[in-house]
Enzyme design. Structure first.
Site, PDB file in Angstrom:
ATOM      1  N   TYR A 138     -12.792  16.051  -6.434  1.00 41.16           N
ATOM      2  CA  TYR A 138     -11.754  15.098  -6.020  1.00 41.16           C
ATOM      3  C   TYR A 138     -12.322  13.685  -5.985  1.00 41.16           C
ATOM      4  O   TYR A 138     -13.435  13.457  -5.496  1.00 41.16           O
ATOM      5  CB  TYR A 138     -11.231  15.444  -4.622  1.00 41.16           C
ATOM      6  CG  TYR A 138     -10.272  14.406  -4.071  1.00 41.16           C
ATOM      7  CD1 TYR A 138      -8.907  14.500  -4.296  1.00 41.16           C
ATOM      8  CD2 TYR A 138     -10.742  13.305  -3.349  1.00 41.16           C
ATOM      9  CE1 TYR A 138      -8.025  13.535  -3.816  1.00 41.16           C
ATOM     10  CE2 TYR A 138      -9.869  12.335  -2.873  1.00 41.16           C
ATOM     11  CZ  TYR A 138      -8.519  12.462  -3.112  1.00 41.16           C
ATOM     12  OH  TYR A 138      -7.657  11.491  -2.643  1.00 41.16           O
ATOM     13  N   GLU A 181      -5.750   8.314  -7.548  1.00 45.46           N
ATOM     14  CA  GLU A 181      -6.214   9.636  -7.123  1.00 45.46           C
ATOM     15  C   GLU A 181      -6.403  10.533  -8.341  1.00 45.46           C
ATOM     16  O   GLU A 181      -5.498  10.674  -9.159  1.00 45.46           O
ATOM     17  CB  GLU A 181      -5.197  10.262  -6.163  1.00 45.46           C
ATOM     18  CG  GLU A 181      -5.668  11.568  -5.545  1.00 45.46           C
ATOM     19  CD  GLU A 181      -4.696  12.102  -4.506  1.00 45.46           C
ATOM     20  OE1 GLU A 181      -5.064  12.198  -3.330  1.00 45.46           O
ATOM     21  OE2 GLU A 181      -3.539  12.408  -4.891  1.00 45.46           O
TER      22      GLU A 181
END
Length: 228
Positions: A112, A200
Site C-alpha cells: 500500500y 492512493e
C-alpha cells in the site's frame, strides 16, 4: 473532485510511474478489441474492471479475469449497464458505463502507498504499508504499527533518503530499491503538480520478475485548484 482509475493511471504514467498496459472501453466491441491487443502482445490474461467512483469493486463483482477475447467480451457485456453495489456506494449503487481492460501481472506482493495532506502538520504525508489490498482504515484500526508515515517538507520535497526508507519498510528486495525510489518520486511529483488532495495506490505490487506497478490508482483533487 474524483476521477476514474484509467484517468488516474494516465496521469501517473506521464510522471514515470509504472502502470499495467490497458485500454478504456465503453462497449463489448471495444473491450474485445482491447483484450485482443493485450493478449496478442504477450499478456497471459486480462482483467475487466468496472470504472466507478467507489472502492470495493472486486467484492461487488466489478473486477473479473478473462483468459480469452471471447471471455472478456462476455464479461464486459454483463458488466456494462449493471448496478454495482459496494461498501462505499451504499445500497443505491452505481451504474457501470466504462470499463478498464488491463493486462494481468505475476503478483508476488501486494503493498500500500498513499499521499495525503496532513492539515494538522500543514505538510503532505506519505503512508506505506505491507498490508496492501486491504482497506487502509481497517489496517489503521487493527494494526496501526503496520503503517509507516513519512511527513514531507513542502520546501524540500520527497528526499531520496525518505524514499529509500519507505522502500525498505515495505520489505522490497535490494535490486528493487532504486526502481522503488523512482516510483515514489514520480508519485509525489504527480501529487504536487496536480494539486491532489489524495493519491492512493492500493495495491502497489511487486511482481515475481521484480517489476513494480501501481495495480490500482485513486486520485482526488482539491476543488479550489480546478481553475488550473
Amino acid at each position: 473532485m474524483k476521477i476514474h482509475e484509467y484517468q488516474g493511471k494516465g496521469i501517473l504514467k506521464k510522471y514515470g510511474v509504472s502502470v499495467p498496459r490497458g485500454h478504456m472501453a465503453e462497449s463489448r466491441e471495444e473491450a474485445e478489441s482491447a483484450a485482443k491487443d493485450l493478449l496478442s502482445s504477450g499478456a497471459s490474461g486480462v482483467v475487466v474492471k468496472a470504472q466507478i467512483h467507489a472502492g470495493g469493486r472486486g467484492k461487488g463483482g466489478g473486477v473479473k479475469i478473462a483468459k480469452s477475447v471471447t471471455e472478456a467480451g462476455e464479461i464486459a457485456a454483463k458488466m456494462l449497464g449493471m448496478k454495482l453495489v459496494t461498501h462505499q456506494t451504499g445500497p443505491e449503487g452505481r451504474i457501470v458505463r466504462r470499463l478498464l481492460i488491463e493486462e494481468t501481472l505475476p503478483i508476488e506482493k501486494e503493498l500500500y502507498l498513499g499521499i495525503l495532506l496532513d492539515r494538522a502538520e500543514a505538510k503532505p504525508v506519505f503512508m506505506a504499508s505491507s498490508a496492501g489490498g486491504m482497506d487502509i482504515e481497517q489496517v489503521a484500526s487493527e494494526n496501526p504499527e503496520a503503517i509507516l508515515k513519512q511527513h514531507i517538507d513542502p520546501g524540500m520535497g520527497l528526499e531520496p533518503f525518505q524514499a529509500r526508507k519507505i522502500a525498505f519498510s515495505l520489505g522490497l528486495k535490494p535490486q528493487q530499491i532504486n526502481p522503488a525510489v523512482q516510483f515514489l518520486t514520480g508519485l509525489y511529483r504527480a501529487f504536487l503538480d496536480t494539486d491532489a488532495s489524495l493519491v492512493e495506490i492500493n495495491p502497489f505490487i511487486s511482481c515475481t520478475d521484480g517489476r513494480l506497478f501501481a495495480l490500482d490508482a485513486k486520485l482526488n483533487f482539491d476543488d479550489n485548484a480546478l481553475f488550473r
